[in-house]
Design an enzyme around this catalytic site. Structure first.
Site, PDB file in Angstrom:
ATOM      1  N   ASP A  37      48.275  44.678  34.730  1.00 57.61           N
ATOM      2  CA  ASP A  37      48.810  43.316  34.786  1.00 57.61           C
ATOM      3  C   ASP A  37      50.334  43.358  34.898  1.00 57.61           C
ATOM      4  O   ASP A  37      50.970  44.348  34.519  1.00 57.61           O
ATOM      5  CB  ASP A  37      48.391  42.554  33.516  1.00 57.61           C
ATOM      6  CG  ASP A  37      48.427  41.039  33.686  1.00 57.61           C
ATOM      7  OD1 ASP A  37      48.936  40.561  34.722  1.00 57.61           O
ATOM      8  OD2 ASP A  37      47.957  40.342  32.770  1.00 57.61           O
ATOM      9  N   GLU A  74      44.725  36.544  29.940  1.00 55.47           N
ATOM     10  CA  GLU A  74      45.373  37.866  30.046  1.00 55.47           C
ATOM     11  C   GLU A  74      45.347  38.590  28.698  1.00 55.47           C
ATOM     12  O   GLU A  74      45.104  39.794  28.635  1.00 55.47           O
ATOM     13  CB  GLU A  74      46.824  37.709  30.523  1.00 55.47           C
ATOM     14  CG  GLU A  74      46.912  37.307  31.982  1.00 55.47           C
ATOM     15  CD  GLU A  74      48.316  36.947  32.429  1.00 55.47           C
ATOM     16  OE1 GLU A  74      48.581  37.028  33.638  1.00 55.47           O
ATOM     17  OE2 GLU A  74      49.156  36.583  31.586  1.00 55.47           O
ATOM     18  N   LYS A  76      54.693  37.315  28.588  1.00 52.87           N
ATOM     19  CA  LYS A  76      53.841  37.010  29.727  1.00 52.87           C
ATOM     20  C   LYS A  76      53.515  35.524  29.743  1.00 52.87           C
ATOM     21  O   LYS A  76      53.746  34.834  28.770  1.00 52.87           O
ATOM     22  CB  LYS A  76      52.533  37.815  29.646  1.00 52.87           C
ATOM     23  CG  LYS A  76      52.736  39.283  30.015  1.00 52.87           C
ATOM     24  CD  LYS A  76      51.428  40.065  30.065  1.00 52.87           C
ATOM     25  CE  LYS A  76      50.362  39.483  30.919  1.00 52.87           C
ATOM     26  NZ  LYS A  76      50.738  39.219  32.322  1.00 52.87           N
ATOM     27  N   THR A 116      47.178  38.746  36.501  1.00 53.92           N
ATOM     28  CA  THR A 116      47.520  37.565  37.314  1.00 53.92           C
ATOM     29  C   THR A 116      49.009  37.608  37.675  1.00 53.92           C
ATOM     30  O   THR A 116      49.826  38.101  36.901  1.00 53.92           O
ATOM     31  CB  THR A 116      47.189  36.292  36.511  1.00 53.92           C
ATOM     32  OG1 THR A 116      45.774  36.237  36.339  1.00 53.92           O
ATOM     33  CG2 THR A 116      47.651  35.023  37.236  1.00 53.92           C
TER      34      THR A 116
HETATM   35  O1  LIG Z   1      52.009  36.712  32.945  1.00 55.49           O
HETATM   36  C1  LIG Z   1      51.808  36.481  34.100  1.00 55.49           C
HETATM   37  C2  LIG Z   1      50.960  35.362  34.560  1.00 55.49           C
HETATM   38  O2  LIG Z   1      50.550  34.554  33.485  1.00 55.49           O
HETATM   39  C3  LIG Z   1      52.384  37.351  35.158  1.00 55.49           C
HETATM   40  O3  LIG Z   1      51.920  38.644  34.976  1.00 55.49           O
HETATM   41  C4  LIG Z   1      53.871  37.319  35.054  1.00 55.49           C
HETATM   42  O4  LIG Z   1      54.297  35.967  35.183  1.00 55.49           O
HETATM   43  C5  LIG Z   1      54.547  38.176  36.125  1.00 55.49           C
HETATM   44  O5  LIG Z   1      54.308  37.631  37.377  1.00 55.49           O
HETATM   45  P1  LIG Z   1      54.856  38.294  38.713  1.00 55.49           P
HETATM   46  O6  LIG Z   1      54.117  39.577  38.900  1.00 55.49           O
HETATM   47  O7  LIG Z   1      54.539  37.274  39.782  1.00 55.49           O
HETATM   48  O8  LIG Z   1      56.336  38.502  38.544  1.00 55.49           O
END
Ligand SMILES: O=C(CO)[C@H](O)[C@H](O)COP(=O)(O)O
Length: 237
Positions: free
Chosen positions: A83, A105, A96, A28
């Site tokens: 991820d 996740e 995360k 995500t």
């Molecule tokens: O842990 C997460 C979501 O719960 C995301 O992987 C993390 O916030 C990184 O996000 P982005 O790729 O938008 O920088």
């Protein structure tokens, strides 16, 4: 190259690890979203894979991109989870949960043979903790849970402000599992494994954003190109 292009580069490099027939965990966030879009292009060109999304947002993206989906009730393992992360340290421990999907996740990553973290290289840090640590909590008894979290922080030699996360609409952010998130500004976490164990033992804490020993490798995209960092010990050791 701007940050979004770097994220897409990291996603494209991770896609090279995907083979026909694989069962994939789909992360995500904005970087994981690039991966889902690129995966969708390959699926439309004939690649046979199936994915388990880590959030409702990713489920919708995967459907939009034509990636077939399943659940962890229907299959018994995943080959790779791909991820993003908010912070990555040299041992490939992670923070995360910036997007609020940490619970699903972590369940999906733990059910995977490998977890590949994809990120722009601003996420690489010497020590975790500059990014506020998300802790997913049950709303009932929040005061008691917060006091227990503070005690765990003190036992682990960290401290900092905690705040219940609000959504863009100004109301309390509610996770896909119906829980709340407390973000803790800790600055430096010298012993993330110790803190992870202490937080996991608190009734009322559903999950926390420390991912210890789950990532197998990290694909970091920066101005100088792509760096792939492998974790020294294989997962499970
Ligand atoms: O842990 C997460 C979501 O719960 C995301 O992987 C993390 O916030 C990184 O996000 P982005 O790729 O938008 O920088």
């Amino acid at each position: 190259m701007n940050m979004d292009q770097l994220k897409r580069e990291a996603a494209a490099r991770a896609l090279e690890e995907v083979r026909d027939g694989m069962q994939l965990g789909l992360g995500t966030g904005s970087t994981a979203k690039h991966f889902v879009e690129l995966l969708g292009e390959r699926v439309r060109a004939g690649l046979k894979v199936i994915g388990v999304p880590t959030s409702e947002a990713t489920r919708l993206d995967a459907v939009r991109c034509g990636v077939p989906l399943t659940t962890l009730d229907e299959i018994d393992h995943l080959d790779i989870t791909i991820d993003g992360a908010d912070e990555i340290d040299p041992a490939l421990n992670l923070i995360k949960g910036g997007g609020g999907a940490l619970l699903r996740e972590k369940i999906v990553a733990a059910a995977s043979d490998r977890m590949i973290v994809i990120a722009d290289d601003s996420k690489w840090v010497a020590t975790l903790g500059r990014f506020p640590l998300p802790v997913e909590v049950i709303p009932f008894g929040l005061g008691a849970t917060r006091r227990a979290i503070e005690k765990a922080f003190a036992q682990c030699g960290v401290s900092g402000q905690m705040a219940v996360r609000n959504g863009k609409d100004g109301h309390v952010f509610v996770t896909d599992g119906g829980h709340w998130i407390v973000d803790a500004q800790l600055g430096r976490i010298e012993d993330p494994a110790h803190l992870a164990t202490a937080l996991s033992a608190i009734p009322g804490v559903v999950e926390h954003g420390l991912f210890i020993g789950l990532a197998s490798s990290a694909v970091l995209a920066g101005g100088e190109g792509i760096r792939v960092i492998e974790r020294r010990k294989p997962k499970g050791d």
